[in-house]
Design an enzyme around this catalytic site. Structure first.
Site, short mmCIF file in Angstrom:
data_model
loop_
_atom_site.label_atom_id
_atom_site.label_comp_id
_atom_site.label_asym_id
_atom_site.label_seq_id
_atom_site.Cartn_x
_atom_site.Cartn_y
_atom_site.Cartn_z
N GLU B 67 0.99 -1.07 0.04
CA GLU B 67 0.05 0.13 -0.06
C GLU B 67 1.02 1.33 0.01
O GLU B 67 1.28 1.64 1.23
CB GLU B 67 -0.95 -0.03 1.00
CG GLU B 67 -2.34 -0.45 1.05
CD GLU B 67 -2.40 -1.75 1.29
OE1 GLU B 67 -1.67 -2.47 1.86
OE2 GLU B 67 -3.57 -2.49 1.19
N SER B 68 1.46 1.56 -1.16
CA SER B 68 2.06 2.91 -1.51
C SER B 68 3.64 2.68 -1.27
O SER B 68 4.44 1.86 -1.60
CB SER B 68 1.61 4.13 -0.67
OG SER B 68 0.15 4.12 -1.14
N CYS B 82 -1.94 4.03 1.78
CA CYS B 82 -3.27 4.11 1.45
C CYS B 82 -4.36 2.92 1.83
O CYS B 82 -3.97 2.13 2.79
CB CYS B 82 -3.41 4.40 -0.27
SG CYS B 82 -2.96 2.79 -1.03
N SER B 226 2.00 1.64 -8.69
CA SER B 226 2.91 2.26 -7.94
C SER B 226 4.17 2.28 -8.42
O SER B 226 4.65 1.47 -9.21
CB SER B 226 3.09 1.51 -6.47
OG SER B 226 1.73 1.61 -5.72
N HIS B 240 1.15 6.83 -7.31
CA HIS B 240 0.29 5.83 -7.03
C HIS B 240 -1.14 6.05 -7.66
O HIS B 240 -1.73 7.20 -7.65
CB HIS B 240 -0.02 5.71 -5.48
CG HIS B 240 1.24 5.36 -4.72
ND1 HIS B 240 1.90 4.18 -4.84
CD2 HIS B 240 2.13 6.25 -4.20
CE1 HIS B 240 3.17 4.28 -4.04
NE2 HIS B 240 3.24 5.66 -3.88
#
Lengths: 328, 328
Positions: B67-68, B82, B226, B240
């Site tokens: 996530e990021s 995120c 990403s 992203h």
């Protein structure tokens, strides 16, 4: 008002509402000042405030209230109320009453603003948070925009306004909200020291801030002070003082146009000597005050004060600066 | 994630934390990059994210996460996550772990920021409102200041930072957060169209935004993208992409210094073609980007976009602009 801890607290911080009206048919006979006194009394009952006195000239009716002030010109309505008044409960009533009584059927702009309260838990539940106030206003207006200037977790200033081109004539509002006041400067705003409003206006030096204005001043028993001043052209100044040391607060507000507000700021600070203050200047493109906003950006110290925050906002047709200072 | 209505929602909007560390003894051997991988894995477990890949140069370690992203230089830690990650739950652990593992015993500045979530109710309860996030941070830091830029009741951007002189070396961060994306521009960020991250970087035009950077890119299955890019001197860019039409969102962030960001803005908008975007530029007095903030004030339209909000803030040592545009 008794707080949870049992000690007395008075919330000097005002709720401030300004509404500009228009008629879709451009009916030039519409005039807010034609609305009868009893209608204003009924409106203020909802707010939990009442009229104490009134002055007027060709352009404006200016009322001192039990809790702050009300100003009425042909198209513009201003209501400023402190304590635990319920200002926003009256907005819908205001819009309907104005439509019925004088024919204005359109709100072209509104500005609702206030500093964060010292004791929000003492307010009516609708005024306990800005989120709740925004919900209420969003239910009434399309295109309402809500902003917070300053620090949400310290001192800040809330604003709700319409995202519209709104008012086209030159318009500006200057506010200086002060707290942690010098107790010595506050002494004069009590019956023990001054005889009446007029005496307090003179002793405090308020009479010298904008010479030549027509003044309506009230000294409360045992302490507290309110004044309205008016100038031809629909210009006003209004000052409200909560002198009690543990909750001291003073507000100064005016729509007098200035190409620079520095001189006025120094005069007001000289009279009240606050420990902290915040300052907002609102001006539209047509106002001569428009240029003053850029000047204020450069001022990060003022005699004895240093700046904690400065913000500048561009809206559709208005510009706003927010600045917060504390004694160095 | 299933929403209350049963439809899938992915929260592309990131939580972004930047922390600058120091040692009270000015120990020059302290270096965040000495901390072992397993310690970062443990930290990210608290956040509910994990490392997917990593690139590095002499100045920085750059991680793409599930996530990021995460960026680590000698004294600066950046974590951007995120979805429904729980970034702020890890701040206390981070500070203690850094102290124990590499000797930095002082946080000299922090910046926690995010856009308002599309679906806040899907977040961990501590991230459901900025008020709650502020309470958590206020419990950990003295002198924390919380701000909201933009419209609280529409689109806005939250910031928590320390009211201190903080970082003295030149520092700047530029962010472009975009939503309501053009579906056509998003097609390339799916396995159906692109083979892998590298292919998507090329097809989308991302490779031309800042030529010459070292890139680490990932294309997710079935969609999502990403990338981290690094340049000598501790400079990064990170992008992203959440391409799903009903919750489309793209973020672009970089600390590359620019005297003017206009060219970069136009390149990024050209690649992604958002319906709406917000832009923040953060720069301290020592940064060459400092002057760019004034330029941005003048720009109220950009090819095909018109400005809804613009705000400029002066902090102790940093300046910030927030601007929000929509397609005209």
């Amino acid at each position: 008002m008794a707080t949870a801890a049992g000690s007395y607290h008075y919330e000097g911080t005002e709720k401030l509402l300004e509404v500009w009206f228009a008629s879709t048919s451009n009916d030039e006979t519409c005039d807010l000042r034609k609305i009868r006194r009893e209608k204003w009394d009924a409106l203020l009952k909802i707010v939990r405030a009442e009229i104490i006195s009134m002055i007027q000239d060709d352009d404006m009716d200016a009322y001192v209230l039990s809790e702050s002030s009300m100003f009425i010109t042909k198209k513009r309505f201003i209501l400023k109320t402190c304590g635990t008044t319920t200002l926003l409960l009256a907005v819908n009533h205001l819009v309907q009453m104005v439509k019925k009584e004088c024919g204005f059927d359109k709100v072209i702009d509104i500005f609702y603003s206030r500093k964060n309260f010292a004791q929000p838990e003492l307010q009516h539940h609708l005024h306990q948070s800005f989120d709740k106030e925004v919900s209420l206003l969003d239910d009434m207006f399309q295109n309402g925009s809500a902003y917070v200037l300053g620090r949400m977790n310290k001192d800040c200033w809330y604003l709700y306004t319409l995202d519209d081109c709104g008012v086209e004539q030159p318009d500006q509002t200057f506010e200086l909200l002060m707290w942690d006041m010098c107790p010595k400067s506050m002494e004069v705003f009590a019956m023990k020291v001054s005889q009446d409003g007029k005496d307090a206006t003179k002793r405090s030096g308020i009479c010298n801030i904008i010479p030549g204005i027509k003044i309506d001043d009230t000294l409360f028993d045992p302490c507290g002070y309110s004044m309205n001043g008016i100038l031809p052209g629909g210009y006003y100044i209004t000052i409200h003082v909560t002198p009690e040391p543990h909750c001291s607060y003073v507000s100064f507000e005016s729509n007098v146009p200035r190409a620079s507000y520095e001189n006025l700021i120094m005069k007001v600070l000289g009279v009240f000597n606050p420990g902290k203050f915040l300052m907002t200047v609102f001006a539209n493109s047509a106002s001569i005050a428009h240029g003053s906003l850029k000047q204020l950006e450069e001022i990060d110290t003022l005699e004895g004060y240093s700046r904690n925050d400065h913000q500048f906002c561009s809206f559709k047709n208005y510009y706003l600066t927010y600045t917060q200072f504390s004694k160095s």
